[in-house]
Design a protein around this motif. Structure first.
Motif, PDB file in Angstrom:
ATOM      1  N   ARG A 390       0.846  -1.181   0.000  1.00  0.00           N
ATOM      2  CA  ARG A 390       0.000   0.000   0.000  1.00  0.00           C
ATOM      3  C   ARG A 390       0.886   1.237   0.000  1.00  0.00           C
ATOM      4  O   ARG A 390       1.803   1.363   0.815  1.00  0.00           O
ATOM      5  N   THR A 391       0.604   2.148  -0.929  1.00  0.00           N
ATOM      6  CA  THR A 391       1.326   3.419  -0.962  1.00  0.00           C
ATOM      7  C   THR A 391       0.720   4.364   0.058  1.00  0.00           C
ATOM      8  O   THR A 391      -0.507   4.512   0.120  1.00  0.00           O
ATOM      9  N   GLY A 395       2.108   9.540  -0.833  1.00  0.00           N
ATOM     10  CA  GLY A 395       2.566   9.087  -2.139  1.00  0.00           C
ATOM     11  C   GLY A 395       4.050   8.851  -2.250  1.00  0.00           C
ATOM     12  O   GLY A 395       4.586   8.810  -3.362  1.00  0.00           O
ATOM     13  N   VAL A 396       4.747   8.684  -1.116  1.00  0.00           N
ATOM     14  CA  VAL A 396       6.196   8.481  -1.150  1.00  0.00           C
ATOM     15  C   VAL A 396       6.554   7.051  -0.798  1.00  0.00           C
ATOM     16  O   VAL A 396       7.199   6.341  -1.573  1.00  0.00           O
ATOM     17  N   HIS A 401       2.349  -5.231   4.123  1.00  0.00           N
ATOM     18  CA  HIS A 401       1.588  -5.738   5.268  1.00  0.00           C
ATOM     19  C   HIS A 401       1.437  -7.253   5.133  1.00  0.00           C
ATOM     20  O   HIS A 401       1.247  -7.774   4.030  1.00  0.00           O
ATOM     21  N   SER A 402       1.522  -7.947   6.261  1.00  0.00           N
ATOM     22  CA  SER A 402       1.483  -9.404   6.274  1.00  0.00           C
ATOM     23  C   SER A 402       0.402  -9.920   7.211  1.00  0.00           C
ATOM     24  O   SER A 402       0.118  -9.309   8.251  1.00  0.00           O
ATOM     25  N   THR A 403      -0.166 -11.043   6.841  1.00  0.00           N
ATOM     26  CA  THR A 403      -1.119 -11.765   7.681  1.00  0.00           C
ATOM     27  C   THR A 403      -0.760 -13.243   7.646  1.00  0.00           C
ATOM     28  O   THR A 403      -0.415 -13.776   6.586  1.00  0.00           O
ATOM     29  N   ILE A 404      -0.809 -13.902   8.793  1.00  0.00           N
ATOM     30  CA  ILE A 404      -0.435 -15.315   8.909  1.00  0.00           C
ATOM     31  C   ILE A 404      -1.570 -16.080   9.583  1.00  0.00           C
ATOM     32  O   ILE A 404      -2.144 -15.609  10.577  1.00  0.00           O
ATOM     33  N   ARG A 499       2.262  -4.761  -9.133  1.00  0.00           N
ATOM     34  CA  ARG A 499       3.292  -4.201 -10.010  1.00  0.00           C
ATOM     35  C   ARG A 499       3.493  -2.696  -9.837  1.00  0.00           C
ATOM     36  O   ARG A 499       4.645  -2.230  -9.761  1.00  0.00           O
ATOM     37  N   PRO A 500       2.436  -1.858  -9.779  1.00  0.00           N
ATOM     38  CA  PRO A 500       2.688  -0.420  -9.617  1.00  0.00           C
ATOM     39  C   PRO A 500       3.454  -0.080  -8.340  1.00  0.00           C
ATOM     40  O   PRO A 500       4.406   0.711  -8.364  1.00  0.00           O
ATOM     41  N   ASP A 501       3.042  -0.686  -7.213  1.00  0.00           N
ATOM     42  CA  ASP A 501       3.733  -0.415  -5.952  1.00  0.00           C
ATOM     43  C   ASP A 501       5.164  -0.936  -5.988  1.00  0.00           C
ATOM     44  O   ASP A 501       6.089  -0.280  -5.489  1.00  0.00           O
TER      45      ASP A 501
END
Length: 563
Positions: A390-391, A395-396, A401-404, A499-501
């Protein structure tokens, strides 16, 4: 670039992991393996090589690849230089270069490429090419420069470079064109095509076990003799996956690629040569199938594994969520002592010692003892992890983020889970108890500090996340119908989504100053990966399923194209 086209094709065949009736007027439907002499370690067969080559030559992916940072770096690699050298030796021996022009001339329909030496690139190529087209090729038109030879009653042509000892031989037999880099290979192939007795690839045990375990051949079929390839120094050096230790347990492998509209499906079978060191249980494989229903649509990357070890689960929790950015331990737990007698007030080794705040304990409290004990008491049948990017609003920065999700054979003890996680993270977060108190949310618990670490216990399922939206998306999936298909491994990558991030992240790492973005060498490997991501922009997602059997491992890989 064109000079090494033929040898690049051979190298790509190496990286990759029913008897035929000979006709002279129509392309065969079955395998051409009965015409291939015994001994190859790599075998590549295409139902229509000419169509595959045309698709590649006209594809946008090829143009993007040639223009990418990856190709720029690859063109200076040891592998490329070796291929270039082999191409130059082939050109001297044959009298013309192995460029794309030659490749397009000799690309027929049903075709096979058998590689006998991955170091010297000795190969045999057979393709169904009507004789009228064969006689238009550069090979036939320059046959006067070759020495005529015979294999029984069949004619073939041979040239040899005295300096490099490279050989180039070719023949036209009916509607088949044969090309080889060894005289004995083409002679043996012509004998087999004439019906003479000889050692053919079909009689080798590794070939028989691989083809027996595989299904119908795809548009492209690759077979590997792992007992020969794995110990080979060239293969070990240039195999890009660098997983030789894992491959050593297999004796053979076969991979079939099926192309259908916007979906490419690859079916792989790896034949076991010895017992696996870590075997999955039926309960673990059923648990992976069950966890597959919990993957959110927003997941950029996800991986589910059967029967992970306690150490693997501990490592997964700590490196992905609980302590992903743990720094070095302080140089000292104490401020430097002032020596009044000599006036010395410490030395350069004490510059990193903080004296303005309470020293934090080492990561994970007492070496994460409570967390390790918790995993020991609840053996994990399967683990699922997924990540999203997540940007930030400004915008910089791009945050991951992770979930298990961990599935146990028995219900998790919620108080023990909360206590173990707090004991692990508290020393890194606070010197008191600020920010490590659990607050009830809708279906889960969350720490009350700035870090939104959340936990949910649902019977045998334990969910841990560093993102509330990730937690909520998993909990919403629990109502889905369970998947009863047992799997040893389940993974996916949503390239379209991430891909964009990723491109932004890679560009920030490679060009922190924002200047000099053209005509430059990638500063880090991320620049190269960013180029590969752009070249494969039309691949929207990839999905992998692995099923384990006593004698083989079956893998299904599905590539979805955006258009």
């Amino acid at each position: 670039m064109k000079r090494v086209a033929l040898f690049t094709l051979i190298a790509l065949a190496c990286a990759g992991i029913a008897r035929a009736t000979f006709h002279t007027n129509s392309a065969p439907e079955a395998s051409l393996a009965e015409f291939v002499p015994a001994g190859p370690s790599v075998y590549l067969e295409a139902k229509d090589f000419s169509s595959l080559l045309k698709d590649w030559e006209s594809s946008k992916q090829k143009q993007l690849w040639i223009q990418s940072d990856n190709y720029e770096v690859f063109s200076r690699s040891r592998l490329f230089l070796r291929l270039k050298s082999a191409g130059e030796q082939f050109a001297i021996a044959a009298g013309f270069p192995p460029d794309t022009d030659l490749l397009s001339q000799i690309a027929g329909e049903h075709s096979v490429l058998a590689l006998y030496d991955v170091g010297k690139l000795q190969f045999l190529y057979i393709t169904y090419l009507p004789s009228a087209r064969s006689m238009e090729t550069k090979l036939w038109q320059t046959r006067a420069k070759f020495e005529p030879r015979k294999a029984g009653t069949a004619d073939f042509y041979l040239r040899r470079d005295p300096e490099s000892q490279r050989e180039v031989a070719f023949a036209i037999s009916g509607d088949y064109l044969l090309l080889a880099t060894r005289e004995d290979l083409i002679a043996a192939a012509l004998d087999l095509m004439a019906g003479k007795q000889g050692r053919a690839l079909e009689g080798e045990s590794w070939w028989a076990s691989a083809t027996a375990a595989a299904g119908q051949p795809g548009d492209l079929r690759l077979l590997l003799d792992m007992k020969i390839l794995v110990p080979n120094g060239y293969f070990r050096t240039y195999w890009v996956q660098q997983n030789i230790t894992d491959l050593s347990q297999y004796s053979a492998a076969v991979s079939d690629l099926y192309r259908s509209g916007r979906e490419y499906r690859e079916e792989r079978v790896l034949i076991r040569g010895k017992e696996p060191t870590h075997a999955s249980t039926p309960g673990g494989m059923a648990a992976v199938g069950d966890l597959s229903r919990l993957v959110p649509n927003a997941a950029g990357e996800y991986v589910a594994t059967a029967n992970p070890t306690n150490d693997a689960c501990y490592e997964l929790l700590t490196t992905k969520i609980l302590a992903p950015h743990s720094g070095r331990a302080p140089a000292s737990l104490f401020a430097p002592q002032i020596q009044l007698t000599s006036g010395t007030q410490g030395d350069s080794r004490d510059l990193e010692t903080r004296i303005d705040q309470a020293s934090a304990a080492t990561s994970g409290g007492s070496s994460g003892t409570e967390l390790k004990d918790l995993l020991m008491q609840n053996p994990v049948l399967a683990s699922l992890q997924f990540q999203s990017s997540r940007t930030e609003a400004v915008g910089v920065f791009v945050r991951l983020h992770s979930t298990i999700v961990l599935t146990s054979s028995s219900d998790w003890n919620e108080p023990a889970v909360k206590s173990a996680i707090v004991a692990f993270v508290a020393p890194e977060l606070t010197a008191s108890q600020l920010g490590v108190v659990w607050v009830q949310k809708s279906g889960y618990l969350q720490l009350d500090g700035l870090w939104p670490l959340s936990v949910s216990v649902r019977g045998k399922y334990l969910v841990v996340s560093d993102d509330s939206s990730g937690m909520e998306s998993v909990l919403a999936k629990f109502s889905n119908t369970p998947n009863i298909k047992p799997l040893e491994f389940y993974a996916g990558f949503n390239h379209d989504q991430v891909r964009p991030d990723f491109a932004r992240f890679a560009s920030m790492v490679d060009h922190p100053g924002g200047a000099g973005l053209s005509n430059r060498e990638p500063q880090f490997f991320s620049g190269n990966v960013g180029g590969l991501s752009s070249a494969l922009a039309d691949v929207s997602s990839e999905h992998v399923e692995v099923r384990s059997e006593p004698t083989a491992v079956r893998q299904t890989v599905i590539y979805e194209w955006a258009q």
